[in-house]
Design an enzyme around this catalytic site. Structure first.
Site, PDB file in Angstrom:
ATOM      1  N   ARG A 267       0.857  -1.437   0.013  1.00 55.31           N
ATOM      2  CA  ARG A 267      -0.259   0.327   0.315  1.00 55.31           C
ATOM      3  C   ARG A 267       0.369   1.363  -0.206  1.00 55.31           C
ATOM      4  O   ARG A 267       1.561   1.576   1.181  1.00 55.31           O
ATOM      5  CB  ARG A 267      -0.685  -0.153   1.019  1.00 55.31           C
ATOM      6  N   HIS A 271      -3.656   3.999   4.298  1.00 49.86           N
ATOM      7  CA  HIS A 271      -5.044   3.636   4.311  1.00 49.86           C
ATOM      8  C   HIS A 271      -6.256   4.232   3.879  1.00 49.86           C
ATOM      9  O   HIS A 271      -7.031   3.519   2.899  1.00 49.86           O
ATOM     10  CB  HIS A 271      -5.228   3.615   6.056  1.00 49.86           C
ATOM     11  N   TYR A 280       4.138   5.126  11.370  1.00 47.37           N
ATOM     12  CA  TYR A 280       4.192   3.274  11.844  1.00 47.37           C
ATOM     13  C   TYR A 280       4.907   2.742  10.661  1.00 47.37           C
ATOM     14  O   TYR A 280       5.325   1.418  10.318  1.00 47.37           O
ATOM     15  CB  TYR A 280       3.164   2.990  11.747  1.00 47.37           C
TER      16      TYR A 280
END
Length: 372
Positions: A267, A271, A280
């Site tokens: 990805r 998100h 993160y």
């Protein structure tokens, strides 16, 4: 004390009902690009995959821009993992069904759907902005993995009716941690339902990396526990995804039962537009995957084979830009919505509770109109 004679265990009901060895995935993801196997690839399919990938990338960037302009409430981008959705959708027959998650808008567009209707849910206008039966695309599923049991149910019903239909269910790696994932795969294997599960392993369930979700060797290995084959494929290798999904669909259509496919991808974007991925993961990790971009990989193959020149690149880019321009124009027009439509397509016959709620809303709308 008298010794108790050893008694053999009863008939081995605990033993596997099938040999597990053929169900195991390969040790490495299946690849085609850059291998000798590409010599027999269909040039038309390769060029179609390329055109769709370019259009899909532009669709993602345009939809992301629309969120910044307030035209979409949220958008979960699939930038970097377009090959999973494009190749899988192109492998379907028109009579087959697609069961997408919220991130699989591109798969629905590839299926031939109007991009504006596909984005209606994310705009906040309707729960579903299209007729699922028209293109055989189930509603985009925002709850994780709930579309998987639905896919199994449809596939099982089709088999009972004798319909030549296969269901393709898409889910992310985060969805494999849900109970619906287990229930769907278990029912599908027991019933030998004609359904294919495609897990797009993009590395993170929002901020949770895969290593904190499962200790399995791969997500594809989970298939063995249910009694179905597991396949592992490079999710950024569009021809490889198309081949693996096509083989699984053919197997299901011929009565061979379900298959679990794990497509290893990444990805690139956050998100959603509401997420800060820098909290993160590190940029060097993202940059490594940018070099494994599905469009770049396919461009390299097509150019090397003399199938892609500047005219074809420009044609694909122009078609993608025309799509984006139309999408912008149509999304910038405010839709005319009737709040009472909230109750129009819930049940064939309204329940007492729905009737009560609809009358309450009607009264509030009437009162609001009278005070203006």
């Amino acid at each position: 004390m008298r010794a108790v004679a050893h008694r053999p265990t009863p008939p081995p009901a605990w033993q596997p009902r099938t040999d597990p060895a053929p169900l195991l995935p390969d040790a490495e993801p299946h690849r085609l690009l850059g291998t000798d196997a590409m010599a027999g690839a269909d040039p038309e399919l390769l060029l179609s995959l390329y055109d769709r990938l370019v259009l899909g990338r532009r669709f993602n960037t345009q939809a992301t821009a629309l969120t910044k302009q307030g035209r979409l409430a949220v958008y979960p981008s699939s930038t970097g993992q377009e090959a999973c959705q494009v190749a899988a959708a192109l492998a379907l027959e028109r009579r087959d069904w697609l069961f997408p998650s919220y991130r699989d808008t591109l798969a629905a567009v590839t299926r031939g759907m109007d991009p504006v209707r596909v984005l209606t849910l994310l705009r906040g206008d309707w729960h579903t902005g299209y007729d699922p039966y028209e293109h055989r695309v189930a509603p985009l599923s925002t709850p994780l993995a709930t579309q998987l049991p639905h896919a199994v149910g449809l596939a099982h019903a089709a088999r009972l009716k004798g319909d030549d239909v296969v269901a393709l269910a898409l889910v992310g790696d985060g969805g494999t941690s849900e109970g619906d994932f287990h229930e769907a795969l278990n029912f599908a294997a027991v019933w030998r339902a004609p359904v294919v599960f495609l897990v797009q392993n993009n590395g993170f369930a929002i901020s949770v990396p895969l290593a904190k979700q499962t200790a399995a060797p791969s997500l594809a290995h989970k298939a063995v526990g249910y009694g179905m084959p597991g396949r592992l494929v490079d999710g950024n290798d569009a021809p490889a995804v198309h081949q693996v999904v096509s083989e699984a669909l053919a197997r299901a259509r011929s009565g061979g039962g379900p298959t679990l496919i794990e497509a290893v991808t990444y990805r690139i974007e956050a998100h959603t537009n509401a997420d800060d991925a820098t909290r993160y993961r590190e940029e060097p990790e993202v940059e490594l995957w940018r070099r494994h971009d599905p469009i770049l990989l396919l461009e390299r193959e097509l150019t090397g084979r003399g199938l892609l020149d500047e005219d074809r690149r420009r044609s694909a880019a122009d078609a993608a830009e025309a799509m984006a321009a139309e999408l912008r124009e149509r999304m910038n027009a405010d839709p005319v919505l009737d709040p009472m439509d909230l109750f129009a397509h819930v049940y064939a016959e309204k329940t007492g509770q729905l009737r009560e709620q609809s009358e309450l809303l009607r009264a509030e709308l009437t009162a609001e109109g009278e005070t203006r």
